[in-house]
Design an enzyme around this catalytic site. Structure first.
Site, PDB file in Angstrom:
ATOM      1  CB  ALA A 250      49.062  81.766  80.360  1.00  0.00           C
ATOM      2  CE  LYS A 251      53.295  85.787  85.158  1.00  0.00           C
ATOM      3  NZ  LYS A 251      52.750  84.949  86.236  1.00  0.00           N
ATOM      4  NE  ARG A 252      49.681  79.619  76.392  1.00  0.00           N
ATOM      5  CZ  ARG A 252      48.952  79.209  77.417  1.00  0.00           C
ATOM      6  NH1 ARG A 252      49.536  78.820  78.521  1.00  0.00           N
ATOM      7  NH2 ARG A 252      47.630  79.168  77.353  1.00  0.00           N
TER       8      ARG A 252
END
Ligand code: GLU
Length: 278
Positions: A250-252
């Protein structure tokens, strides 16, 4: 002729999960001697940024992908989505919805029960009941509104619909489970569901490849195809790439963006290996 596409949203940097999805689409096209297209899904003005679009093109080229030009940039084609909305409106399938998130939450709470669809609570239909004059008055007063699909009516007209999925086989569409989905947002003239359906047809995509997390969205796309008289492509929803602990990317995961991996000295082959395609 197989025509596939990769359709990222420029809301952040591409990570390994995106690389997997892009390589999957590219491979499906190349293996069949077909065509591979690229589309930038930047209809959400609050989340998309041009620098992410530039970085996406750089990353995909670095990964060794080649695509046909021109790249379709959704924000340059709002007229196509407006035309589709006008057709649905003429068919009597759209209505303006003035509700805020708060209004919807209050209505659901008051009703004491909330049918849940694959996307969460189903819209209770508050604005479907407004009269033509109430709608006109609220528009004239400058209230902002989204456009929703009258799903019960759409389903009544379409009858049973199906699509073909590589893994799931022939799937019966259940758009009814989602209720009256938003097709044009207050802050953007098209929703993801509308834009993706129109574009896949306009670009002549014959095999839509994307992650399993979007499997359910296909129920909605299928009924939109029917209402707009668009061709139905085949679908291949691939499992999402997960890390060693089983979590999806994910973006994290900043360290696992393609840019960060490249900057850390990883080679293309190493990254393609991490994306488990070579
Ligand atoms: N733009 C969507 C995303 O980045 C993908 C849309 C699709 O493949 O249908 O999640």
């Amino acid at each position: 002729m197989i025509i596939t596409r990769f359709a990222p949203s420029p809301t952040g940097a591409l990570h390994l999960g995106h690389a997997h999805s892009a390589l999957f689409a590219h491979q499906e096209a190349r293996r069949a001697g077909g065509r591979f297209l690229l589309r930038i899904e930047d209809i959400d003005p609050t989340r998309c940024r041009p620098e992410f679009t530039r970085a996406i093109l750089t990353d995909l080229a670095w990964l060794g992908l080649d695509w046909e030009e021109p790249v379709r940039i959704q924000s340059e084609h709002f007229d196509d989505y407006r035309t589709a909305l006008a057709r649905l409106d003429e068919a009597g399938l759209l209505y303006p919805c003035f509700c805020t998130r708060k209004d919807i939450a209050r209505e659901i709470e008051g009703a004491g029960h909330a049918p849940h669809g694959p996307d969460g609570a189903v819209y209770p239909g508050t604005c479907r009941a407004l009269s033509a004059s109430e709608r006109a008055e609220r528009k004239a007063a400058g209230e902002t509104y989204a456009l929703r699909l009258d799903m019960a009516e759409a389903v009544r007209r379409s009858g049973d619909l199906h699509w073909r999925d590589r893994k799931a086989g022939i799937v019966t569409a259940r758009p009814d489970l989602f209720g009256d989905v938003v097709l044009a947002r207050k802050d953007s003239p098209a929703s993801y569901h509308l834009a993706v359906t129109v574009d896949d047809a306009l670009q002549g995509v014959t095999l839509v490849t994307r992650g399993e997390d979007l499997f359910d969205a296909t129920h909605i796309h299928r009924i939109l195809q029917w209402q707009l008289r668009l061709a139905t492509p085949d679908y291949a929803h691939h499992p999402l790439l997960v890390d060693a602990s089983g979590r999806r990317y994910a973006k994290r995961d900043r360290a696992l963006t393609l840019g960060a991996l490249r900057a850390a000295g990883k080679t293309v082959d190493e990254v393609r290996g991490m994306a488990r395609m070579d």
